[in-house]
Design a protein around this motif. Structure first.
Motif, PDB file in Angstrom:
ATOM      1  N   GLU A 234       5.436  -5.813  -4.992  1.00  9.40           N
ATOM      2  CA  GLU A 234       3.975  -5.738  -4.999  1.00  9.40           C
ATOM      3  C   GLU A 234       3.354  -7.091  -4.642  1.00  9.40           C
TER       4      GLU A 234
ATOM      5  N   LYS B 272      -5.080  -3.720  -3.076  1.00  8.69           N
ATOM      6  CA  LYS B 272      -4.422  -3.094  -4.207  1.00  8.69           C
ATOM      7  C   LYS B 272      -3.153  -2.396  -3.727  1.00  8.69           C
TER       8      LYS B 272
ATOM      9  N   GLU C 181      -0.032   0.181  -4.843  1.00 10.81           N
ATOM     10  CA  GLU C 181       0.414   1.210  -5.777  1.00 10.81           C
ATOM     11  C   GLU C 181       1.841   1.620  -5.428  1.00 10.81           C
TER      12      GLU C 181
ATOM     13  N   GLU D 182      -9.972  -2.311  -0.716  1.00 11.42           N
ATOM     14  CA  GLU D 182     -11.206  -1.786  -1.289  1.00 11.42           C
ATOM     15  C   GLU D 182     -12.407  -2.499  -0.630  1.00 11.42           C
TER      16      GLU D 182
ATOM     17  N   ARG E  20     -11.785   3.088  -0.404  1.00 17.47           N
ATOM     18  CA  ARG E  20     -10.387   2.637  -0.353  1.00 17.47           C
ATOM     19  C   ARG E  20      -9.813   2.982   1.020  1.00 17.47           C
TER      20      ARG E  20
END
Length: 496
Positions: A39, A57, A59, A72, A105
């Motif tokens: 990440e 971001k 995930e 975002e 997003r």
């Protein structure tokens, strides 16, 4: 086309999951830590690619390792920063619900990253893996601190020795080596872990061969009673390479602590001596009494007396003259180790030195007066010869007409016991053994026939010596044996 892309993502996820599983087993690094590293690497790649990554971001599904990266963006009328903002018209194309100020997003394809961004992401992952490896190794050896491990000698680094402990290398400094000890490459050696420090290059492990705890840990490995806690090592003092003193105590009264540590024919202690290259080990019994503990600690020297002050932690010890050098030891080693073992400052003197200094309590002088009294008593009592029974000795010493002839021994208690009991006419009168002894005249010449055996009642009086009768010798039982005139009244004690 979209379906093919989806299949490729699924394949990549499966490969990533397999790789993370292998790393988790080989490096002992948890999957969560590895996913966190991925990440962070993706965020770094976005920053390198877009210039900033504050709104990025990531995930990741921990079960499938499916990865999605989103940017975002804020909905505005006019876009001033395309990385952070999106036009309202473009947002409406995605979904009519978006209004000014909403957050949209937007997914980012990692394949669009450049080579540099990809390389940086890779470096981030590798760096995280290395850091995690160091942390795991540090935690592992930090938990083994103050313990004994076996290592393999790698090489000399100056005067220090590098020892491989498996996943890490340790440093055995010159100060922590036993004096005169040398090592060869690939040699296996037991060392005591002194300290573990975390550094940027990995954990720094310091080991020792001279620490007293090394001997204690070796006994815990070798002796089951010590390992199980039945025998406890209370104290230990050591001069590495020369001698060690160790005090032991047993919780079980049926277990000999010294014998348990020594082993059959010294097998247990000899195994440890070999590990320490011939270092001598003295094992003594621990005692809560400080004086007894000091006496044991000075073994093999013999001790006359120990005066210990528990408050001042000092002790005065007196040993025989011929044991003084043994108690002190070579260059004071025995006394020095005993002091460290007990925690007392020990002052050792020979018996002669103690007498000259007035520190020696001569208990023999305390009994001299008693000895003189006993001598006087012996002189007053005289010599008692059981075979002769010479009456003159008792007369001269005051036993015939003195204390033993008065009422104390002539009372009813003794009269009853000796007059009508076994001594009158029973066991001793009929016994053949005594009949023979009295018949052959052995007692006739020794003064027993002239009045020492009174009549049948055996009554004692103050005038027993002069008024004794001989009626008992005239009865039928003795008439045959003494029918001669040797024992007639008045003839057996003419001298008296």
């Amino acid at each position: 086309m979209a379906k093919t892309s989806k299949n490729n993502k699924q394949t990549d996820s499966n490969e990533l999951l397999a790789a993370l599983t292998i790393l988790e087993k080989e490096k002992n690094i948890s999957k969560e830590v590895l996913l966190e590293a991925i990440e962070n690497s993706l965020i770094t790649a976005c920053k390198n690619h877009f210039g900033k990554a504050d709104n990025v971001k990531v995930e990741i599904n921990p079960d499938t390792c499916a990865i999605h990266v989103y940017a975002e963006k804020t909905v505005v009328e006019e876009v001033e920063d395309p990385v952070m903002e999106i036009r309202l018209a473009d947002a409406k194309m995605r979904d009519d619900k978006y209004e000014i100020g909403d957050i949209v997003r937007e997914e980012i394809e990692s394949k669009g990253f450049g080579r540099i961004a990809t390389q940086n992401a890779k470096n981030v992952i590798l760096q995280k893996i290395r850091e995690e490896e160091r942390r795991i190794i540090y935690d592992q050896f930090y938990g083994m601190s103050k313990d004994v491990v076996t290592g393999i000698v790698q090489r000399y680094i100056g005067r220090n020795v590098s020892i491989n402990l498996g996943k890490a290398d340790a440093i055995l400094s010159e100060n922590e080596m036993i004096k005169g000890e040398t090592f060869e490459p690939t040699q296996r050696v037991k060392v005591y872990i002194l300290d573990v420090k975390a550094t940027s290059k990995g954990p720094k492990i310091l080991v020792s061969r001279t620490h007293p705890e090394l001997v204690k840990r070796l006994f815990e490995e070798e002796v089951a009673e010590v390992r199980d806690g039945i025998v406890e090592i209370k104290s230990i003092s050591r001069e590495a390479g020369s001698r060690t003193k160790m005090a032991v105590w047993s919780k079980d009264p049926d277990v000999d602590p010294v014998g348990a540590c020594v082993g059959i024919n010294g097998s247990r202690v000899n195994a440890i001596v070999d590990i320490l290259n011939g270092e001598k080990i003295d094992i003594i019994n621990w005692d809560e009494n400080a004086a007894l503990l000091i006496q044991n600690a000075l073994s093999p020297a013999k001790v006359i007396s120990v005066i210990a002050d528990s408050e001042e932690k000092t002790a005065k010890v007196i040993v025989p003259d011929y044991q003084l050098s043994l108690a002190i030891g070579k260059e004071g080693q025995n006394a020095r180790l005993a002091a460290r073992l007990t925690g007392f400052k020990i002052d050792i003197k020979s018996e002669t030195q103690a007498r000259e200094a007035g520190d020696f309590i001569d208990y023999e002088t305390e009994y001299e007066d008693y000895d003189e009294e006993y001598d006087d008593y012996d002189e007053g009592c005289g010599d008692y010869d059981e075979t002769s029974g010479d009456q003159d000795d008792y007369i001269d010493d005051g036993y015939a007409g003195g204390d033993y002839a008065d009422d104390d021994y002539a009372d009813e208690k003794y009269a009853d016991e000796y007059a009508g009991g076994d001594y009158a006419d029973g066991d001793y009168a009929d016994d053949e053994k005594y009949a023979d002894e009295y018949a052959d005249g052995d007692y006739e010449d020794d003064g027993y026939a002239d009045g020492e055996y009174p009549d049948e009642e055996r009554a004692y009086s103050d005038e027993a010596e002069s008024d004794q009768t001989y009626e008992e010798y005239e009865d039928e039982e003795y008439s045959d044996e003494y029918d001669d005139d040797s024992l007639k009244p008045g003839e057996g004690n003419e001298d008296e």
